[in-house]
Scaffold this motif. Structure first.
Motif, mmCIF file in Angstrom:
data_model
loop_
_atom_site.group_PDB
_atom_site.id
_atom_site.type_symbol
_atom_site.label_atom_id
_atom_site.label_comp_id
_atom_site.label_asym_id
_atom_site.label_seq_id
_atom_site.Cartn_x
_atom_site.Cartn_y
_atom_site.Cartn_z
ATOM 1 N N LEU A 243 0.832 -1.206 0.000
ATOM 2 C CA LEU A 243 0.000 0.000 0.000
ATOM 3 C C LEU A 243 0.866 1.255 0.000
ATOM 4 C CD1 LEU A 243 -2.820 -0.733 2.630
ATOM 5 C CD2 LEU A 243 -3.134 -0.422 0.169
ATOM 6 N N LEU A 244 1.894 1.226 0.818
ATOM 7 C CA LEU A 244 2.782 2.382 0.950
ATOM 8 C C LEU A 244 3.532 2.642 -0.344
ATOM 9 C CD1 LEU A 244 3.806 4.514 2.944
ATOM 10 C CD2 LEU A 244 5.533 2.868 3.689
ATOM 11 N N ASP A 245 4.002 1.587 -0.989
ATOM 12 C CA ASP A 245 4.718 1.736 -2.252
ATOM 13 C C ASP A 245 3.808 2.340 -3.316
ATOM 14 O OD1 ASP A 245 7.089 1.127 -4.026
ATOM 15 O OD2 ASP A 245 5.580 -0.111 -5.011
ATOM 16 N N ASP A 246 2.562 1.850 -3.379
ATOM 17 C CA ASP A 246 1.609 2.381 -4.355
ATOM 18 C C ASP A 246 1.309 3.854 -4.072
ATOM 19 O OD1 ASP A 246 -0.446 1.956 -6.520
ATOM 20 O OD2 ASP A 246 -1.788 2.494 -4.877
ATOM 21 N N HIS A 247 1.150 4.176 -2.798
ATOM 22 C CA HIS A 247 0.873 5.560 -2.410
ATOM 23 C C HIS A 247 2.040 6.484 -2.769
ATOM 24 C CE1 HIS A 247 -0.513 8.918 0.081
ATOM 25 N NE2 HIS A 247 0.697 8.953 0.613
ATOM 26 N N ASN A 248 3.247 6.073 -2.390
ATOM 27 C CA ASN A 248 4.414 6.915 -2.644
ATOM 28 C C ASN A 248 4.690 7.095 -4.130
ATOM 29 O OD1 ASN A 248 4.753 7.147 0.103
ATOM 30 N ND2 ASN A 248 6.428 5.672 0.238
#
Length: 205
Positions: free
Chosen positions: A156-161
């Motif tokens: 999720l964090l990778d997609d967000h960033n």
């Protein structure tokens, strides 16, 4: 504003404050990745208590990464985003806030799992007691669920960033007003998230 994933900028392509936020992204990623990489070998531990001890050794870095991520979300939503809510960025910022809420819920879930298997049993600067480890002793199913949820949050964090860095970050140093930039610089240096603060997407629920 289009929020589809594009190539993230490098530090040399951003202003100094956006670069500092980019470095925070990388540091948070490293903390979570270190935890998942270590706990991947827990299945080879000699006994349940040994497995709990191995997990305990990595709870502190994961806790620190999540504390840093919550602080990072706070500074974006309370300092950075309000100054950029004009023109074409409005829709992109709404997406960022919604994704912050998903990340926050994922962190709450991980915190609950860490607590359930003894992650909060010992002070951060001390080793857990034998009794705490015995009480914490997780099953392999519990360990696997924790690792899977941690990796899911990292995804999720990778997609967000991958959206935030190329879409929002180039505008920080270029478009934010001087007062906002001064507040951001001060907070990055020594700021703390107020106790009890919750991201905007969840505070409205």
């Amino acid at each position: 504003m289009d929020t589809e994933t594009t190539d993230s900028p490098t530090a040399g392509e951003l202003g100094p404050l956006a670069t500092a936020l980019l470095h925070e992204h990388h540091a948070i990623d490293r903390g979570i990745e270190a935890f998942t990489a270590h706990s991947s070998g827990v299945s080879g531990a000699s006994g349940v208590s040994d497995a709990a001890a191995k997990l305990q050794a990595w709870f502190q870095p994961l806790r620190e990464a999540m504390t840093a991520l919550r602080r990072h979300i706070y500074l974006e939503e309370e300092i950075v985003f309000p100054s950029l809510r004009t023109g074409g960025l409005m829709m992109a910022l709404m997406v960022m806030v919604r994704e912050h809420a998903a990340l926050w819920q994922a962190m709450d879930n991980l915190d609950a799992q860490l607590d359930a298997i003894g992650g909060a049993a010992a002070p951060a600067n001390s080793a857990p007691s034998d009794a705490a480890l015995s009480d914490a002793a997780p099953t392999q199913e519990t360990i696997d669920a924790l690792i899977a949820d941690c990796r899911a949050m990292l995804s999720l964090l990778d997609d967000h960033n991958s959206k935030e860095e190329p879409v929002i970050y180039p505008h920080i140093d270029a478009d934010a007003d001087p007062e906002t930039l001064a507040r951001l610089a001060e907070f990055l240096d020594s700021g703390h998230m107020p106790e009890g603060w919750v991201c905007q997407g969840l505070a409205k629920q």
